[in-house]
Write a protein that holds these residues in place. Structure first.
Motif, short mmCIF file in Angstrom:
data_model
loop_
_atom_site.label_atom_id
_atom_site.label_comp_id
_atom_site.label_asym_id
_atom_site.label_seq_id
_atom_site.Cartn_x
_atom_site.Cartn_y
_atom_site.Cartn_z
N TYR A 194 7.77 -12.66 5.88
CA TYR A 194 7.27 -11.37 5.40
C TYR A 194 8.27 -10.24 5.70
CZ TYR A 194 4.29 -7.20 5.22
OH TYR A 194 3.76 -5.95 4.96
N SER A 240 0.16 -0.84 5.43
CA SER A 240 -0.54 -1.22 6.65
C SER A 240 -0.87 -2.71 6.64
CB SER A 240 -1.83 -0.40 6.80
OG SER A 240 -1.54 0.98 6.85
N ARG A 241 -0.97 -3.28 7.85
CA ARG A 241 -1.25 -4.71 7.92
C ARG A 241 -1.88 -5.04 9.26
NH1 ARG A 241 2.68 -9.93 7.90
NH2 ARG A 241 1.44 -11.28 6.58
N LYS A 243 -2.57 -7.33 12.45
CA LYS A 243 -1.73 -8.27 13.17
C LYS A 243 -2.43 -8.72 14.44
CE LYS A 243 2.63 -6.38 11.45
NZ LYS A 243 4.02 -6.00 11.79
N GLU A 256 -3.91 -2.89 14.09
CA GLU A 256 -3.61 -2.50 12.72
C GLU A 256 -2.31 -1.71 12.74
OE1 GLU A 256 -4.53 -2.44 8.58
OE2 GLU A 256 -5.61 -3.41 10.23
#
Length: 296
Positions: A194, A240-241, A243, A256
């Protein structure tokens, strides 16, 4: 009445050209500006073994997102090509004021793309904000994923950043070569794929820049995993992701990740990791206390 001429207006000595004189003036100016800045001013830790007055060359290179070798050549008055974009990055790293910035571009015989710009991007206010965000881990990264400044909880989020050389504090390098960092990531293969896609998308605007090519070369030489992912030609944008990290000191952390851009979208950004649940917040608070205790 006589007037004293500056080195740039003096007649060049036999065999010494005006461009040679200009390059040496530029080199001396950069060195003087580098030596006057303390590590604390740009969010770096001084450390106990520092002998260099001010910043080290590799630290200026890191803050500017240029190669260490290239910046060293610049301070050695080598005959190299310098783009306005790179001069802008160096000016920001050295915290030049408007007059100093104008002088830098004059010495380099280059046109300032943004005359009158206030240069600092890691300001004292931003460093204060990083500290006040604790226990939420946060850092400032540039578009090349160099870590320019960070708070204490980010410094222990994925590895002990104080044990990492300044020139190696880059997310791409750490994710592919630092074993402690990799052990803290739950799905290393997915994450490295990613971030490689994010790095490729970010590099599109910097393909010809020496620092980016140098970093790409380091990654290709150091990691077969990176080479395989790079060959996929995948790209992904910012966003945003959620984790999950396996922190070496306090255990699982569910966060986040959010980017707050500090300028144009290709420039520096503040990256924070907000807890997604109360348990994570409590563990981050414990991590903060552990770092504080280690400092005492």
């Amino acid at each position: 009445m006589t007037t004293m001429a500056t080195p740039l207006t003096q007649q060049a000595a036999p065999g010494v050209s005006a461009p040679d004189i200009r390059r040496h003036e530029l080199a001396n100016f950069l060195r003087s500006r580098r030596e006057r800045i303390t590590p604390e001013q740009v969010g770096l830790v001084r450390g106990r073994r520092r002998r260099t007055p001010g910043l080290r060359r590799e630290e200026v290179a890191q803050l500017s997102a240029v190669g260490v070798t290239w910046y060293t050549w610049l301070e050695q008055a080598r005959d190299i090509q310098v783009s306005p974009q790179v001069l802008d990055a160096v000016a920001r790293a050295l915290l030049l004021d408007r007059s100093e910035r104008s002088h830098l571009f004059s010495l380099a015989a280059a046109i300032d793309p943004a005359p009158g710009t206030d240069c600092p991007h890691v300001t004292s206010a931003l460093r204060t904000m990083l500290r006040q965000l604790e226990p939420i881990p946060a850092c400032v990264q540039n578009s090349r994923y160099d870590i320019l400044a960070h708070n204490r909880t980010y410094g222990r989020l994925l590895c002990d950043l104080e044990e990492v050389a300044p020139e190696d504090r880059n997310v791409m390098l750490l994710a592919h070569t630092n074993e402690q960092w990799r052990a803290s990531v739950m799905d290393t293969a997915e994450v490295t794929r990613y971030i490689t896609a994010k790095f490729r998308a970010s590099m599109a605007e910097h393909l010809a820049e020496p620092a980016w090519k140098e970093l790409l070369g380091r990654l290709e030489a150091a990691s077969e995993e990176f080479r395989e992912n790079w060959a996929r030609h995948e790209v992904v944008g910012a966003g945003s992701r959620s984790k999950v990290f396996r922190n070496a000191w306090v255990g699982l952390l569910r966060v986040e990740a959010t980017d707050l851009w500090l300028g144009p979208s290709s420039g520096p950004r503040l990256v924070s990791y907000a807890p997604r649940d109360d348990e994570t917040y409590e563990r981050l608070a414990r991590l903060q206390e552990l770092v504080r205790a280690a400092e005492d």
